[in-house]
Design a protein around this motif. Structure first.
Motif, short mmCIF file in Angstrom:
data_model
loop_
_atom_site.label_atom_id
_atom_site.label_comp_id
_atom_site.label_asym_id
_atom_site.label_seq_id
_atom_site.Cartn_x
_atom_site.Cartn_y
_atom_site.Cartn_z
N LEU A 176 0.82 -1.20 0.00
CA LEU A 176 0.00 0.00 0.00
C LEU A 176 0.86 1.26 0.00
N TYR A 177 1.82 1.34 0.92
CA TYR A 177 2.62 2.55 1.03
C TYR A 177 3.53 2.73 -0.18
N LYS A 223 -4.35 4.25 -12.62
CA LYS A 223 -5.33 3.32 -13.18
C LYS A 223 -5.04 1.87 -12.78
N THR A 224 -3.91 1.64 -12.13
CA THR A 224 -3.52 0.29 -11.73
C THR A 224 -4.41 -0.21 -10.59
N TRP A 225 -4.89 -1.44 -10.72
CA TRP A 225 -5.56 -2.11 -9.60
C TRP A 225 -4.50 -2.87 -8.81
N TYR A 226 -4.24 -2.46 -7.58
CA TYR A 226 -3.36 -3.19 -6.67
C TYR A 226 -4.24 -4.13 -5.86
N SER A 239 -6.93 -9.32 9.47
CA SER A 239 -5.94 -8.60 8.66
C SER A 239 -6.66 -7.68 7.67
N LEU A 240 -7.71 -8.19 7.03
CA LEU A 240 -8.47 -7.37 6.09
C LEU A 240 -9.08 -6.17 6.79
N LYS A 241 -9.65 -6.38 7.97
CA LYS A 241 -10.27 -5.28 8.71
C LYS A 241 -9.26 -4.18 9.01
N GLU A 242 -8.08 -4.57 9.47
CA GLU A 242 -7.06 -3.58 9.80
C GLU A 242 -6.55 -2.88 8.54
N PHE A 243 -6.48 -3.61 7.44
CA PHE A 243 -6.00 -3.00 6.20
C PHE A 243 -7.01 -1.98 5.67
N VAL A 244 -8.29 -2.29 5.71
CA VAL A 244 -9.31 -1.34 5.27
C VAL A 244 -9.25 -0.07 6.12
N GLN A 245 -8.96 -0.21 7.40
CA GLN A 245 -8.80 0.96 8.26
C GLN A 245 -7.64 1.82 7.78
#
Length: 427
Positions: free
Chosen positions: A218-219, A233-236, A245-251
Motif C-alpha cells: 500500500l505505502y 489506473k492500476t488495480w493493486y 488482517s483485512l479489517k485492519e487493512f481497510v482501516q
C-alpha cells in the motif's frame, strides 16, 4: 465461489477425472474420492484439473505449496471483473504482476490461458523461480510470462516493462509472522484441516505477517501514484488469509482517505479467503464489485464484509409508467436537460451517459452561486468532474452507475435528486 468458476455448479468427479488423467487412479479410495491428507494425491489432483480443464501441464516439487485450482481460479476471475469494469481494453496489452508466484506459477498461467494477458512473476525463492520457469516453458508461454527473482527487501512494483505500468498486481502473501504463530494457529483451530499443506517457510511466514506485507504494498503504491499519474489506473490487489488482517487493512485505506477500493470473500468448500483491491484514480468500479451481488434477487452481503465496504457505485429506481424502455430513458433525459448548460448528455443505444465538470450542478448551493453571477472559473473546483451512466434493467428498473468522480456524496446527491424528480413526474 465466483459465479463464473467452472467448479461452482459441478464439483470434480474423481472417477471420470482419473480416466482422463490415469496418474490419479492410484489415489482413489473406496468412496471414489481421494485422501486429502495425502499430499501427493492433492498435487496430482491439481495437475489433473489444470491439464483437463485448462490444457496446462505443471510440475510441483513436494517441498512447495500445491495450489488448489478452484480457489486460485476465483482470484483470477475477480481480477477479470475489476479490469472489465473499466473502459474497454485489449487483453493482449494487459500486463499483470504476480508477487510471490510460487513454484506452480498458477496465476500467470491461468491468466494467460483464459485472457491472453501478459505477466511479470516474481519470487524470492530460487526453487520456486526454477520450477516456475520450467512450467512456463512447457506451456509455451515464455513470450507472455517473465519470471524474475527478487529479494525480501526488494520493492514490489519496480520490475515493469520499460516505460509501462501494470494494469493490475496480485499476491497471495505469507499468512504468519513467525513459525510459532503458525503452529499456534493449527492448535487452536476448531477442527483439523480438510487438506494437507506442505510448503517452504518463506511461503508461510514473513516479518509482521500478511498485514505488514500488504501494508508495504500500500505505502509503496502511494509513492508510485505521487510520482507517476499513469499508475492511478492500476488495480493493486492482494489476498488475505485472516479476516482481522483485512479489517485492519481497510482501516489503513480509510486513514489515507482512499475510498476507491473493493473487498470480496472467496468461499471454497470449508476454506475462506478474502481479497482487497485499491487504486488512486477516479474511475469507479461496477456496482456489483462495491456490493457483491448488487441487485441480484436473493443475494446478500457476507456478514464478514459488513462495515468494510467502500462507497456504493450504483443505485436503482423503480419506474411505474407503462412506456417503452426508449421512452422511459427519454423522459429521464428530459429531466436532466434542466442542467444541460453545465452537463454534457448523450442518449443512445438504451443508455444515457452524462458528465458534469462542476460537480453537483443540481444543488441549491450551485444555483445560489449561479444567481450571484460568479464567473465559470470561480464555480469550478479541483476534482469536481462527475460522470454517470443510466440504463433500464428489464422494463421497470432504472440503474444509475457512478462511472467517474472523487465524491461519493455527489453521487448520492445525484441519485436522490433524480429519484425525487422521477416521482414528481410519475415516470
Amino acid at each position: 465461489m465466483h459465479p463464473r468458476n467452472i467448479y461452482a455448479a459441478n464439483s470434480p468427479q474423481f472417477v471420470d477425472l482419473a480416466e482422463y488423467y490415469p496418474a490419479l487412479k492410484q489415489f482413489l479410495n473406496k468412496n471414489s474420492s481421494i485422501d486429502f491428507s495425502n499430499y501427493e494425491a492433492v498435487c496430482t489432483l491439481s495437475q489433473a484439473l489444470l491439464e483437463r480443464d485448462f490444457n496446462l501441464k505443471i510440475d510441483l516439487p513436494v517441498t512447495r505449496l500445491c495450489p488448489r485450482v478452484a480457489n486460485r481460479l476465483n482470484y483470477i476471475l475477480w481480477i477479470q471483473d475489476l479490469l472489465d469494469s473499466n473502459e474497454p481494453h485489449n487483453d493482449d496489452n494487459v500486463l499483470g504482476l504476480d508477487i510471490g508466484t510460487g513454484a506452480s506459477c498458477i496465476y500467470p498461467l491461468l491468466g494467460c490461458r483464459l485472457r491472453n494477458w501478459k505477466f511479470i512473476a516474481t519470487d524470492i525463492d530460487p526453487v520456486a523461480i526454477s520450477t516456475a520457469s520450467q512450467n512456463v516453458l512447457q506451456n509455451n508461454m515464455q513470450y507472455r510470462i517473465a519470471i524474475l527473482q527478487t529479494s525480501a527487501n526488494s520493492p514490489f512494483f519496480t520490475p515493469s516493462r520499460e516505460q509501462n505500468t501494470f494494469d493490475f498486481t496480485m499476491c497471495n502473501p505469507p499468512f504468519y509472522s513467525s513459525v510459532t504463530e503458525m503452529q499456534e494457529s493449527q492448535i487452536f483451530k476448531r477442527r483439523p484441516p480438510h487438506s494437507i499443506t506442505l510448503a517452504s517457510e518463506t511461503e508461510l511466514v514473513t516479518t509482521g505477517g500478511e498485514l505488514e506485507f500488504v501494508s508495504r504494498m500500500l505505502y509503496e503504491s502511494v509513492q508510485l501514484a505521487a510520482k507517476n499519474v499513469a499508475t492511478k489506473k492500476t488495480w493493486y490487489t492482494s489476498m488475505f488469509g485472516k479476516l482481522e488482517s483485512l479489517k485492519e487493512f481497510v482501516q489503513k485505506l480509510r486513514e489515507l482517505e482512499l475510498d476507491n477500493y473493493v473487498v470480496t470473500e472467496f468461499v471454497q468448500a470449508m476454506t475462506r479467503r478474502w481479497a482487497v483491491a485499491w487504486r488512486f484514480g477516479f474511475d469507479r468500479p461496477a456496482p456489483n464489485l462495491t456490493r457483491p451481488g448488487f441487485n441480484d434477487e436473493g443475494s446478500y452481503v457476507s456478514t464478514a464484509l459488513k462495515g468494510l465496504l467502500p462507497p456504493l457505485t450504483g443505485c436503482t429506481i423503480e419506474l411505474h409508467s407503462d412506456k417503452t424502455v426508449d421512452q422511459k430513458l427519454s423522459l429521464v433525459h428530459e429531466i436532466l436537460l434542466e442542467y444541460e448548460e453545465f452537463m454534457h448528455l448523450v442518449l443512445k443505444s438504451y443508455t444515457l451517459t452524462g458528465t458534469s465538470d462542476q460537480g453537483n450542478v443540481w444543488s441549491r448551493s450551485f444555483r445560489r452561486r449561479k444567481r450571484q453571477k460568479l464567473e465559470h472559473r470561480e464555480i469550478k473546483a479541483a476534482d469536481t468532474t462527475f460522470r454517470f451512466q443510466i440504463s433500464v434493467m428489464g422494463t421497470s428498473t432504472l440503474l444509475i452507475q457512478w462511472i467517474f468522480g472523487s465524491s461519493a456524496v455527489t453521487f448520492e446527491s445525484f441519485c436522490g435528486m433524480l429519484k425525487k424528480k422521477i416521482q414528481e413526474r410519475n415516470v
